[in-house]
Design a protein around this motif. Structure first.
Motif, mmCIF file in Angstrom:
data_model
loop_
_atom_site.group_PDB
_atom_site.id
_atom_site.type_symbol
_atom_site.label_atom_id
_atom_site.label_comp_id
_atom_site.label_asym_id
_atom_site.label_seq_id
_atom_site.Cartn_x
_atom_site.Cartn_y
_atom_site.Cartn_z
ATOM 1 N N ALA A 198 2.310 7.045 27.403
ATOM 2 C CA ALA A 198 1.472 6.263 27.486
ATOM 3 C C ALA A 198 1.791 5.177 28.822
ATOM 4 O O ALA A 198 2.682 4.807 28.829
ATOM 5 N N ALA A 199 0.422 5.356 29.887
ATOM 6 C CA ALA A 199 1.336 4.226 30.934
ATOM 7 C C ALA A 199 0.277 3.528 31.447
ATOM 8 O O ALA A 199 -0.194 3.687 32.497
ATOM 9 N N GLY A 200 -0.850 3.126 30.446
ATOM 10 C CA GLY A 200 -1.708 2.415 31.475
ATOM 11 C C GLY A 200 -3.284 3.041 30.780
ATOM 12 O O GLY A 200 -3.060 3.694 30.775
ATOM 13 N N HIS A 201 -3.849 1.458 31.176
ATOM 14 C CA HIS A 201 -5.309 1.986 30.589
ATOM 15 C C HIS A 201 -5.636 2.662 32.094
ATOM 16 O O HIS A 201 -5.467 2.257 33.119
ATOM 17 N N VAL A 202 -7.530 3.334 31.443
ATOM 18 C CA VAL A 202 -8.149 3.465 32.751
ATOM 19 C C VAL A 202 -9.600 2.514 32.563
ATOM 20 O O VAL A 202 -10.241 1.903 31.882
ATOM 21 N N PRO A 203 -10.306 1.491 33.584
ATOM 22 C CA PRO A 203 -10.985 0.714 33.481
ATOM 23 C C PRO A 203 -11.905 1.071 33.267
ATOM 24 O O PRO A 203 -12.556 2.182 34.131
ATOM 25 N N GLY A 204 -13.123 0.728 32.874
ATOM 26 C CA GLY A 204 -15.004 1.475 33.082
ATOM 27 C C GLY A 204 -16.051 0.688 33.275
ATOM 28 O O GLY A 204 -15.643 -1.219 33.189
ATOM 29 N N GLU A 205 -17.224 0.543 32.917
ATOM 30 C CA GLU A 205 -18.089 -0.026 33.278
ATOM 31 C C GLU A 205 -18.655 -0.330 32.321
ATOM 32 O O GLU A 205 -19.065 1.025 31.567
ATOM 33 N N GLY A 206 -19.659 -0.682 31.959
ATOM 34 C CA GLY A 206 -20.782 -1.227 30.699
ATOM 35 C C GLY A 206 -20.465 -2.006 29.436
ATOM 36 O O GLY A 206 -19.719 -3.556 29.723
ATOM 37 N N GLY A 207 -21.192 -1.774 28.047
ATOM 38 C CA GLY A 207 -20.924 -2.971 27.008
ATOM 39 C C GLY A 207 -21.991 -2.183 26.186
ATOM 40 O O GLY A 207 -22.642 -2.219 26.370
ATOM 41 N N ALA A 208 -22.000 -3.893 25.225
ATOM 42 C CA ALA A 208 -23.119 -3.760 24.361
ATOM 43 C C ALA A 208 -23.872 -5.137 24.062
ATOM 44 O O ALA A 208 -22.695 -6.159 24.628
ATOM 45 N N LEU A 209 -24.737 -5.337 24.149
ATOM 46 C CA LEU A 209 -25.471 -6.369 23.336
ATOM 47 C C LEU A 209 -26.354 -6.182 22.196
ATOM 48 O O LEU A 209 -26.862 -5.340 21.641
ATOM 49 N N LEU A 210 -25.886 -7.304 21.640
ATOM 50 C CA LEU A 210 -26.074 -7.394 19.499
ATOM 51 C C LEU A 210 -27.712 -8.852 19.678
ATOM 52 O O LEU A 210 -27.268 -8.934 20.165
ATOM 53 N N VAL A 211 -28.319 -7.885 19.340
ATOM 54 C CA VAL A 211 -29.091 -9.072 18.756
ATOM 55 C C VAL A 211 -29.243 -10.034 17.235
ATOM 56 O O VAL A 211 -28.971 -8.780 15.935
ATOM 57 N N LEU A 212 -28.735 -10.756 17.027
ATOM 58 C CA LEU A 212 -28.437 -11.267 15.997
ATOM 59 C C LEU A 212 -28.709 -12.793 15.336
ATOM 60 O O LEU A 212 -29.685 -12.782 15.742
ATOM 61 N N GLU A 213 -29.707 -12.366 13.890
ATOM 62 C CA GLU A 213 -30.115 -12.925 13.358
ATOM 63 C C GLU A 213 -30.217 -13.585 11.751
ATOM 64 O O GLU A 213 -28.613 -12.856 10.850
ATOM 65 N N SER A 214 -30.125 -14.731 11.107
ATOM 66 C CA SER A 214 -30.299 -14.271 10.166
ATOM 67 C C SER A 214 -30.577 -14.340 9.031
ATOM 68 O O SER A 214 -31.822 -13.747 9.579
ATOM 69 N N ALA A 215 -30.503 -13.932 8.018
ATOM 70 C CA ALA A 215 -30.717 -13.336 6.605
ATOM 71 C C ALA A 215 -32.105 -13.654 6.710
ATOM 72 O O ALA A 215 -33.152 -13.284 6.437
ATOM 73 N N GLU A 216 -32.096 -14.897 6.461
ATOM 74 C CA GLU A 216 -33.830 -14.850 6.482
ATOM 75 C C GLU A 216 -34.822 -15.145 7.180
ATOM 76 O O GLU A 216 -35.691 -14.422 7.074
ATOM 77 N N HIS A 217 -34.085 -15.422 8.252
ATOM 78 C CA HIS A 217 -34.876 -14.244 9.494
ATOM 79 C C HIS A 217 -35.584 -13.329 9.146
ATOM 80 O O HIS A 217 -37.156 -12.437 9.827
ATOM 81 N N THR A 218 -34.871 -12.033 9.330
ATOM 82 C CA THR A 218 -34.552 -11.069 8.792
ATOM 83 C C THR A 218 -35.446 -10.725 8.058
ATOM 84 O O THR A 218 -36.464 -9.843 8.587
ATOM 85 N N ARG A 219 -35.844 -11.043 6.534
ATOM 86 C CA ARG A 219 -36.598 -11.036 5.821
ATOM 87 C C ARG A 219 -38.093 -11.513 5.835
ATOM 88 O O ARG A 219 -38.470 -10.271 6.036
ATOM 89 N N GLU A 220 -37.371 -12.290 6.766
ATOM 90 C CA GLU A 220 -39.338 -13.006 6.245
ATOM 91 C C GLU A 220 -40.537 -11.646 7.514
ATOM 92 O O GLU A 220 -41.599 -12.003 7.523
ATOM 93 N N ARG A 221 -38.908 -12.021 8.968
ATOM 94 C CA ARG A 221 -40.538 -10.587 9.494
ATOM 95 C C ARG A 221 -40.144 -9.090 9.665
ATOM 96 O O ARG A 221 -41.280 -9.071 9.691
ATOM 97 N N GLY A 222 -39.199 -8.726 8.106
ATOM 98 C CA GLY A 222 -39.100 -7.615 7.504
ATOM 99 C C GLY A 222 -38.702 -6.408 8.894
ATOM 100 O O GLY A 222 -39.026 -5.369 9.098
#
Length: 413
Positions: A224-248
């Motif tokens: 090991a001698a350091g990291h390689v940079p990269g680009e990108g990532g992720a976006l997540l949709v978070l919901e309350s359990a109640e909202h998730t259940r109500e909308r199916g």
């Protein structure tokens, strides 16, 4: 009872794949996207490798009016947000005002946009600098542009704590859901593979100078001698359990069960790194014991001192080789604030499919007393995962995610 926070949508932009299944199949196969930089000529620089996203044409996904006012990272973030909402089966405009928020993290802002405008200033004069420079470079621009494009009027903010920021943003989104906001899109996308951004990254002293894509980024390896940079990532949709259940909701990937963040003391202090404390606090927040964790997605700095401190934190909490550890980011490079949300997505997909992705290229040194998954994917019964992230300057963040049983969604939120 405190509202549970569930993940119902994923929007992934990674060097190994734009989209959930493309990224995931490449990750399980150990296919690496690390190669020589193509976005500019890297010859003058000591480090010349990166994890780049190839084939992304923003004009195929976004209206033309957005292109002159956005940096590459924002274009990737806008597309990722669109895909996350589509995956969750949510049309934000159909929900009541203020019911959807956006909280992202940023490591460096829109570096490439800023560089281009500074070049115009120096070479042509101030009248050639775009008015959009006033915000296109800014750390909060992804949150702002996503909220405008999708009409999100709920809580909106940005977190800046380098690579740890991706988890910290999701934790902040979880707090807003507990306060009553039904839906928040959260995570991070970074992209600063340009000369100005490259020089800034080199100042950390942590970039690999290797020229072989298969041996340049090797966490927990004697080479090991350091990291390689990269680009990108992720976006997540978070919901309350109640909202998730109500909308199916069409699917639930899992639950954001616990989180904690710490900051290391300044160099020379009698106190050591505090990653272990962040892990312990996150487990406590989730109400789980070390034995309940099935896999750890490591920060994986590939800097010997940092690797050693991370391995020690893991073994002190879980015991010597007491839990499976993996770092699939060796195929993408470190995506800065986007890295940990991508690891969150990988952890949730691991739970879904019962498999741990490998740490490609690395050969575990015996001096690191961890159970690093290398070579091939490891089938496993997975219920709970821990994701770790550390930012330059001493930031530490730890997040616990776990399976959300369909039966539990029928109870109280």
């Amino acid at each position: 009872m405190t509202a549970r926070t569930l993940v119902t949508g994923l929007g992934i932009a990674a060097p190994t794949g734009m989209g959930i299944e493309e990224y995931w199949s490449a990750t399980l196969a150990g296919r690496s996207a690390i190669g020589r930089v193509t976005r500019f000529d890297p010859s003058p620089y000591a480090s010349q490798l990166a994890g780049e996203i190839h084939g992304f044409e923003a004009e195929e996904h976004l209206p033309g009016r957005l292109l002159p006012q956005t940096d590459r990272m924002t274009r990737l973030a806008l597309v990722s947000a669109d895909r996350a909402f589509a995956d969750a089966g949510i049309v934000p405009s159909e929900l009541p005002d203020y019911d959807v928020g956006v909280i992202t993290a940023s490591h460096s802002g829109g570096f490439e946009f800023g560089q281009n405008e500074l070049r115009a200033l120096w070479s042509k004069g101030g009248q050639y600098v775009s008015a959009y420079q006033s915000f296109a470079w800014f750390y909060a621009v992804n949150s702002g542009q996503i909220s405008i494009r999708s009409g999100l009027r709920g809580p909106s903010s940005v977190v800046v704590s380098d690579q740890a920021g991706g988890l910290d943003a999701v934790a902040q989104a979880r707090r807003q859901i507990r306060k009553g906001t039904p839906v928040v899109v959260s995570g991070a996308v970074d992209a600063s593979i340009c000369p100005w951004g490259w020089v800034a990254q080199l100042t950390s002293g942590r970039l690999s100078a290797g020229d072989d894509p298969d041996s340049a980024y090797l966490p927990f390896d004697d080479r090991a001698a350091g990291h390689v940079p990269g680009e990108g990532g992720a976006l997540l949709v978070l919901e309350s359990a109640e909202h998730t259940r109500e909308r199916g909701a069409p699917q639930v990937y899992g639950e954001i069960a616990g989180h904690a963040s710490t900051i290391d003391p300044r160099p020379g202090s009698d106190r050591g790194p505090t990653l272990q404390h962040a892990i312990e606090l996150a487990l406590g927040d989730a109400g789980v014991a070390p034995d309940d964790i099935d896999v750890v997605f490591a920060d994986a700095a590939a800097v010997p001192d940092l690797d050693r401190s991370e391995a020690e934190a893991i073994t002190k909490v879980f015991g010597v080789r007491g839990v499976a550890v993996t770092a699939p980011k060796t195929t993408t490079g470190r995506l800065y604030s986007g890295a940990a949300p991508l690891d969150l997505a990988a952890a949730l997909l691991s739970i879904r499919d019962g498999v741990i992705p490998p740490t490609t290229h690395s050969v575990l040194s015996p001096s690191y007393e961890i159970d690093l998954v290398t070579g091939a994917p490891r089938p496993a019964v997975l219920r709970t995962a821990l994701v770790l992230a550390r930012g330059h300057g001493g930031f530490n963040s730890a997040m616990v995610v776990r399976a959300a049983d369909a039966s539990s969604l029928r109870g109280k939120a």
